[in-house]
Design a protein around this motif. Structure first.
Motif: not given
Ligand SMILES: Nc1ncnc2c1ncn2[C@@H]1O[C@H](COP(=O)(O)OP(=O)(O)OP(=O)(O)O)[C@@H](O)[C@H]1O
Ligand SMILES: [Mg+2]
Length: 238
Positions: A230-231, A234-235, A237-238
């Protein structure tokens, strides 16, 4: 002990076209590769030049550019880069008894060629046409039935056919074959295959550098990803 000890590239005449323009090929002109362990992996990003290099090594070792044993000589297309004609392989005194060159990209054509040859040849490939087995099944059949002791095996992304479990099966079979004096040269992205014991990992960027298992990119990235998907996402796709 390896069959092929060293791979050298003498300056080619025409360096202004593929594959001589690839950074890895330029690097090889100045830095011969030494193969000191029974397993040598070539890893590195897409487009780094792994397939170009393994195909050239296979051709220089006398294999058909599209794959198979040293007695296969079919061709479905002329994509081979001719780099093989410029490579000099230094062989040890021991010669391989058998061998196989496998390109995931053209395994289908190898299977077709085996069917064409016919005449009992299927017995060496697990008893039936490789076209009647799944991609992974046929690769594992090939390793179990056709690969044998004192062989030289040059493989390009064998994991393309394999599940994670299949990769583990292949690791075990490789280990057996290495104990029976075989040599492997493998281009791979698989963090599982890279874990093979007695292996040297060469990472291709613009240069060719030996790396440890833990620092090899497929291992680092996969570990990072699996550590916290998840982390990581997030990295990413953000
Ligand atoms: N026949 C060709 N003619 C011109 N350029 C080519 C040819 N084949 C490959 N290339 C180029 O050479 C580079 C290296 O290709 P190669 O297939 O060796 O990479 P690779 O490391 O095996 O990549 P992958 O991990 O995606 O399989 C790529 O940038 C590719 O576009
Ligand atoms: Mg490739």
């Amino acid at each position: 002990m390896t069959f092929i000890h060293q791979i050298r590239l003498d300056q080619a005449d025409d360096t202004h076209r593929y594959p001589f323009t690839l950074p890895v090929v330029q690097h090889l002109i100045k830095h011969p590769l030494h193969l000191n362990t029974p397993v040598t992996f070539l890893t590195g990003d897409n487009g780094a030049g792994k397939s170009t290099l393994v195909e050239a090594i296979a051709v220089a070792a006398g294999f058909n550019a599209e794959g198979g044993t040293q007695s296969f000589n079919f061709a479905t297309k002329a994509t081979e880069s001719s780099l093989g004609d410029y490579l000099t392989l230094r062989w040890g005194t021991r010669k391989p008894r058998t061998g196989f060159f496998l390109r995931a990209e053209s395994f289908y054509n190898v299977a077709t060629e085996i069917d064409r040859i016919g005449g009992g040849i299927h017995a060496s490939y697990g008893g039936k046409s490789l076209h009647e087995r799944s991609h992974g099944e046929s690769f594992i059949d090939l390793m179990n039935h056709r690969f044998g002791s004192r062989g030289l095996y040059i493989l390009d992304e064998p994991e393309a056919a394999l599940s994670v479990k299949g990769c583990l099966t292949v690791l075990r079979r490789m280990h057996e074959l290495v104990n029976e004096s075989s040599q492997f040269i493998i281009a791979t992205h698989s963090p599982i295959l890279l874990a093979a014991p007695n292996a040297t990992i060469l990472e291709i960027t613009d240069t060719i550098d030996e790396v440890s298992y833990d620092t090899a990119e497929p291992v680092r990235l996969t570990r990072n990803f699996l550590g916290d998907p998840n982390r990581f996402l997030k990295h990413l796709l953000d």
